[in-house]
Scaffold this motif. Sequence first.
Motif, mmCIF file in Angstrom:
data_model
loop_
_atom_site.group_PDB
_atom_site.id
_atom_site.type_symbol
_atom_site.label_atom_id
_atom_site.label_comp_id
_atom_site.label_asym_id
_atom_site.label_seq_id
_atom_site.Cartn_x
_atom_site.Cartn_y
_atom_site.Cartn_z
ATOM 1 N N LEU A 60 2.834 49.794 -27.700
ATOM 2 C CA LEU A 60 4.138 50.132 -27.124
ATOM 3 C C LEU A 60 4.669 51.435 -27.709
ATOM 4 C CD1 LEU A 60 5.708 46.559 -27.131
ATOM 5 C CD2 LEU A 60 4.989 47.883 -25.126
ATOM 6 N N TRP A 61 4.453 51.626 -29.023
ATOM 7 C CA TRP A 61 4.904 52.837 -29.713
ATOM 8 C C TRP A 61 4.275 54.082 -29.088
ATOM 9 C CZ3 TRP A 61 1.945 56.467 -32.241
ATOM 10 C CH2 TRP A 61 2.644 57.433 -32.986
ATOM 11 N N SER A 62 3.039 53.980 -28.627
ATOM 12 C CA SER A 62 2.380 55.153 -28.062
ATOM 13 C C SER A 62 2.684 55.345 -26.578
ATOM 14 C CB SER A 62 0.868 55.088 -28.288
ATOM 15 O OG SER A 62 0.293 54.027 -27.550
ATOM 16 N N ILE A 110 6.003 54.296 -25.010
ATOM 17 C CA ILE A 110 7.429 54.534 -24.789
ATOM 18 C C ILE A 110 7.822 56.011 -24.970
ATOM 19 C CG2 ILE A 110 9.761 53.974 -25.635
ATOM 20 C CD1 ILE A 110 8.697 51.088 -26.076
ATOM 21 N N PRO A 111 7.230 56.766 -25.929
ATOM 22 C CA PRO A 111 7.630 58.167 -26.079
ATOM 23 C C PRO A 111 7.398 59.038 -24.844
ATOM 24 C CG PRO A 111 6.568 57.443 -28.065
ATOM 25 C CD PRO A 111 6.381 56.337 -27.052
ATOM 26 N N THR A 161 10.549 58.500 -23.135
ATOM 27 C CA THR A 161 11.626 59.043 -23.971
ATOM 28 C C THR A 161 11.727 60.552 -23.825
ATOM 29 O OG1 THR A 161 11.293 57.279 -25.604
ATOM 30 C CG2 THR A 161 12.489 59.240 -26.350
ATOM 31 N N MET A 191 13.551 52.818 -37.626
ATOM 32 C CA MET A 191 12.846 52.402 -38.848
ATOM 33 C C MET A 191 13.839 52.010 -39.938
ATOM 34 S SD MET A 191 9.612 54.951 -39.251
ATOM 35 C CE MET A 191 9.952 56.337 -38.198
ATOM 36 N N SER A 214 2.506 46.444 -31.226
ATOM 37 C CA SER A 214 3.582 47.373 -31.596
ATOM 38 C C SER A 214 3.152 48.819 -31.396
ATOM 39 C CB SER A 214 4.001 47.165 -33.051
ATOM 40 O OG SER A 214 4.549 45.884 -33.232
ATOM 41 N N TRP A 215 1.966 49.168 -31.902
ATOM 42 C CA TRP A 215 1.489 50.544 -31.763
ATOM 43 C C TRP A 215 1.148 50.876 -30.319
ATOM 44 C CZ3 TRP A 215 -1.895 50.359 -36.754
ATOM 45 C CH2 TRP A 215 -1.075 50.585 -37.869
ATOM 46 N N ALA A 254 3.975 60.839 -36.110
ATOM 47 C CA ALA A 254 4.840 60.464 -34.989
ATOM 48 C C ALA A 254 5.411 61.706 -34.316
ATOM 49 C CB ALA A 254 5.964 59.545 -35.465
ATOM 50 N N GLU A 284 13.899 57.641 -33.674
ATOM 51 C CA GLU A 284 12.826 56.765 -34.169
ATOM 52 C C GLU A 284 13.061 56.415 -35.635
ATOM 53 O OE1 GLU A 284 8.790 57.948 -33.503
ATOM 54 O OE2 GLU A 284 9.124 58.294 -31.360
#
Length: 137
Positions: free
Chosen positions: A18-20, A22-23, A26, A43, A15-16, A79, A39
């Motif tokens: 992908l989280w780091s 995708i932005p 974005t 959540m 998850s992290w 974030a 974001e």
Amino acid sequence: MSREWILPTLGAFISWGLWSFIPKITTQYIKPKSAIIYEVMGMMILGIIILFSLQFEVETHPKGILLAIITGILGFLGAFCFLNAVSKGPVTLVATVSALYPLVSVVLAILILGETLTVKQIIGVGLAVFAMILITA
């Protein structure tokens, strides 16, 4: 020793990861201040799902609530800082350096919680610090 922590840890890892990533894409379309709002909406969607799964019976304790709110503020701040950094720099460096945040957790766990590290773990932490120096040099 129980290994129940492995699966959720892998979930956080993926998850992290992908989280780091995708932005970076974005922030090619919208600015970090707008991205952070979306974001938070993401959540909130998951938060509502979890609230329903708890049948609206959320535990309460003043210290637990305060610490959870502080954690949320820090997560949001992190974030937002990440979004700003990745919009200005290469995701390869921003993600790698920011992903070394557990060093802060390790130091705090030792100083505040009295946790200890084995020699092998100390070497691993040292290598992580060395990696950060190499990556940013």
